[in-house]
Design a protein around this motif. Structure first.
Motif, PDB file in Angstrom:
ATOM      1  N   UNK A 146     -14.057 -21.354 -25.516  1.00 34.91           N
ATOM      2  CA  UNK A 146     -15.119 -21.825 -24.646  1.00 34.91           C
ATOM      3  C   UNK A 146     -15.046 -23.337 -24.519  1.00 34.91           C
ATOM      4  N   UNK A 147     -14.426 -23.810 -23.467  1.00 36.45           N
ATOM      5  CA  UNK A 147     -14.347 -25.244 -23.231  1.00 36.45           C
ATOM      6  C   UNK A 147     -15.725 -25.769 -22.882  1.00 36.45           C
ATOM      7  N   UNK A 148     -16.029 -26.984 -23.306  1.00 38.74           N
ATOM      8  CA  UNK A 148     -17.276 -27.612 -22.948  1.00 38.74           C
ATOM      9  C   UNK A 148     -18.484 -27.089 -23.684  1.00 38.74           C
ATOM     10  N   UNK A 149     -18.296 -26.203 -24.653  1.00 42.10           N
ATOM     11  CA  UNK A 149     -19.399 -25.768 -25.479  1.00 42.10           C
ATOM     12  C   UNK A 149     -20.287 -24.724 -24.849  1.00 42.10           C
ATOM     13  N   UNK A 150     -19.788 -23.925 -23.926  1.00 38.36           N
ATOM     14  CA  UNK A 150     -20.604 -22.882 -23.326  1.00 38.36           C
ATOM     15  C   UNK A 150     -21.024 -21.882 -24.388  1.00 38.36           C
ATOM     16  N   UNK A 151     -22.310 -21.489 -24.396  1.00 38.48           N
ATOM     17  CA  UNK A 151     -22.777 -20.561 -25.418  1.00 38.48           C
ATOM     18  C   UNK A 151     -22.035 -19.240 -25.385  1.00 38.48           C
ATOM     19  N   UNK A 152     -21.765 -18.723 -26.544  1.00 38.32           N
ATOM     20  CA  UNK A 152     -21.116 -17.430 -26.686  1.00 38.32           C
ATOM     21  C   UNK A 152     -22.181 -16.356 -26.816  1.00 38.32           C
ATOM     22  N   UNK A 153     -21.770 -15.094 -26.822  1.00 34.02           N
ATOM     23  CA  UNK A 153     -22.698 -13.975 -26.904  1.00 34.02           C
ATOM     24  C   UNK A 153     -23.451 -13.949 -28.224  1.00 34.02           C
ATOM     25  N   UNK A 154     -22.828 -14.360 -29.301  1.00 28.64           N
ATOM     26  CA  UNK A 154     -23.509 -14.338 -30.588  1.00 28.64           C
ATOM     27  C   UNK A 154     -23.161 -15.593 -31.378  1.00 28.64           C
ATOM     28  N   UNK A 155     -24.003 -15.878 -32.337  1.00 31.30           N
ATOM     29  CA  UNK A 155     -23.778 -17.058 -33.166  1.00 31.30           C
ATOM     30  C   UNK A 155     -22.693 -16.763 -34.196  1.00 31.30           C
ATOM     31  N   UNK A 156     -21.755 -17.688 -34.383  1.00 29.74           N
ATOM     32  CA  UNK A 156     -20.723 -17.479 -35.409  1.00 29.74           C
ATOM     33  C   UNK A 156     -21.338 -17.546 -36.800  1.00 29.74           C
ATOM     34  N   UNK A 157     -20.595 -17.073 -37.791  1.00 34.35           N
ATOM     35  CA  UNK A 157     -21.042 -17.123 -39.183  1.00 34.35           C
ATOM     36  C   UNK A 157     -20.528 -18.366 -39.898  1.00 34.35           C
ATOM     37  N   UNK A 158     -19.454 -18.963 -39.352  1.00 32.50           N
ATOM     38  CA  UNK A 158     -18.887 -20.159 -39.972  1.00 32.50           C
ATOM     39  C   UNK A 158     -18.352 -21.086 -38.891  1.00 32.50           C
ATOM     40  N   UNK A 159     -18.585 -22.378 -39.085  1.00 34.35           N
ATOM     41  CA  UNK A 159     -18.144 -23.360 -38.098  1.00 34.35           C
ATOM     42  C   UNK A 159     -17.574 -24.582 -38.815  1.00 34.35           C
ATOM     43  N   UNK A 160     -16.503 -25.104 -38.230  1.00 33.10           N
ATOM     44  CA  UNK A 160     -15.878 -26.331 -38.700  1.00 33.10           C
ATOM     45  C   UNK A 160     -16.037 -27.371 -37.601  1.00 33.10           C
ATOM     46  N   UNK A 161     -16.640 -28.516 -37.936  1.00 31.98           N
ATOM     47  CA  UNK A 161     -16.732 -29.636 -37.005  1.00 31.98           C
ATOM     48  C   UNK A 161     -15.575 -30.573 -37.308  1.00 31.98           C
ATOM     49  N   UNK A 162     -14.830 -30.941 -36.266  1.00 31.99           N
ATOM     50  CA  UNK A 162     -13.659 -31.797 -36.448  1.00 31.99           C
ATOM     51  C   UNK A 162     -13.726 -33.027 -35.567  1.00 31.99           C
ATOM     52  N   UNK A 163     -13.343 -34.171 -36.136  1.00 33.68           N
ATOM     53  CA  UNK A 163     -13.159 -35.383 -35.346  1.00 33.68           C
ATOM     54  C   UNK A 163     -11.941 -36.120 -35.901  1.00 33.68           C
ATOM     55  N   UNK A 164     -11.763 -37.348 -35.488  1.00 29.14           N
ATOM     56  CA  UNK A 164     -10.561 -38.077 -35.877  1.00 29.14           C
ATOM     57  C   UNK A 164     -10.409 -38.292 -37.371  1.00 29.14           C
ATOM     58  N   UNK A 165     -11.469 -38.831 -38.018  1.00 24.44           N
ATOM     59  CA  UNK A 165     -11.343 -39.184 -39.434  1.00 24.44           C
ATOM     60  C   UNK A 165     -12.387 -38.543 -40.336  1.00 24.44           C
ATOM     61  N   UNK A 166     -13.272 -37.745 -39.822  1.00 22.62           N
ATOM     62  CA  UNK A 166     -14.327 -37.115 -40.623  1.00 22.62           C
ATOM     63  C   UNK A 166     -15.203 -38.155 -41.307  1.00 22.62           C
ATOM     64  N   UNK A 167     -15.559 -39.187 -40.536  1.00 22.32           N
ATOM     65  CA  UNK A 167     -16.427 -40.216 -41.092  1.00 22.32           C
ATOM     66  C   UNK A 167     -17.672 -40.484 -40.239  1.00 22.32           C
TER      67      UNK A 167
END
Length: 155
Positions: free
Chosen positions: A2-23
């Motif tokens: 889902x590009x652009x963060x469009x809501x999915x049918x159900x909420x996931x059970x686990x999520x990883x947020x990623x960026x360049x340096x995790x700071x």
């Protein structure tokens, strides 16, 4: 995916947020998601490359009564397990790395282009804080919308 963060049918059970340096962005996203969802959603964050903690992150989280705790920046390679339902990328560099991971792991990837507050260097401390607040508030709205948080009250 889902590009652009469009809501999915159900909420996931686990999520990883990623960026360049995790700071910055991924740390704020992790703190917000943990606050809203507690143990009902497994949340982690990581970066593509190593970085150092950013003191402005602690300041903008403290303003809303949250903390990054004893956060230590992690890279994707530091994670023991990449068994996430969803990876939310917050920077182009992280998005490309996450797409590379999907060749090996069956995981959904969403790209949320969130402003990097360090792009506004050279201003006063208050101008810098405003940039960090804007990033925090953008993430707050996206997280609550994407994961269907019922309350409209901000932290």
């Amino acid at each position: 995916m889902a590009e652009g963060g469009a809501p999915e049918a159900s909420r996931p059970h686990s999520v990883l947020f990623m960026c360049g340096q995790n700071v910055i962005r991924s740390v704020v996203a992790e703190a917000l998601a943990r606050h809203y969802f507690g143990r009902s959603l497994y949340v982690a964050s990581a970066g593509v490359r190593p970085g150092e903690n950013d003191p402005f992150v602690a300041a903008v989280l403290d303003e809303i009564g949250l903390s990054a705790g004893k956060h230590r920046p992690h890279t994707i390679d530091d994670l023991e397990d990449l068994n996430f339902d969803l990876i939310v990328t917050l920077a182009p560099e992280a998005h490309h790395a996450a797409l590379d991971l999907t060749a090996r792991y069956p995981v959904e990837v969403e790209y949320w282009p969130v402003m990097d507050p360090t792009m506004f260097e050279g201003g006063s401390r208050e101008q810098t804080m405003e940039a960090y607040r804007a990033m925090r508030d953008t993430l707050d709205d996206r997280i609550r919308d994407r994961f269907r948080f019922a309350s409209k009250a901000r932290v």
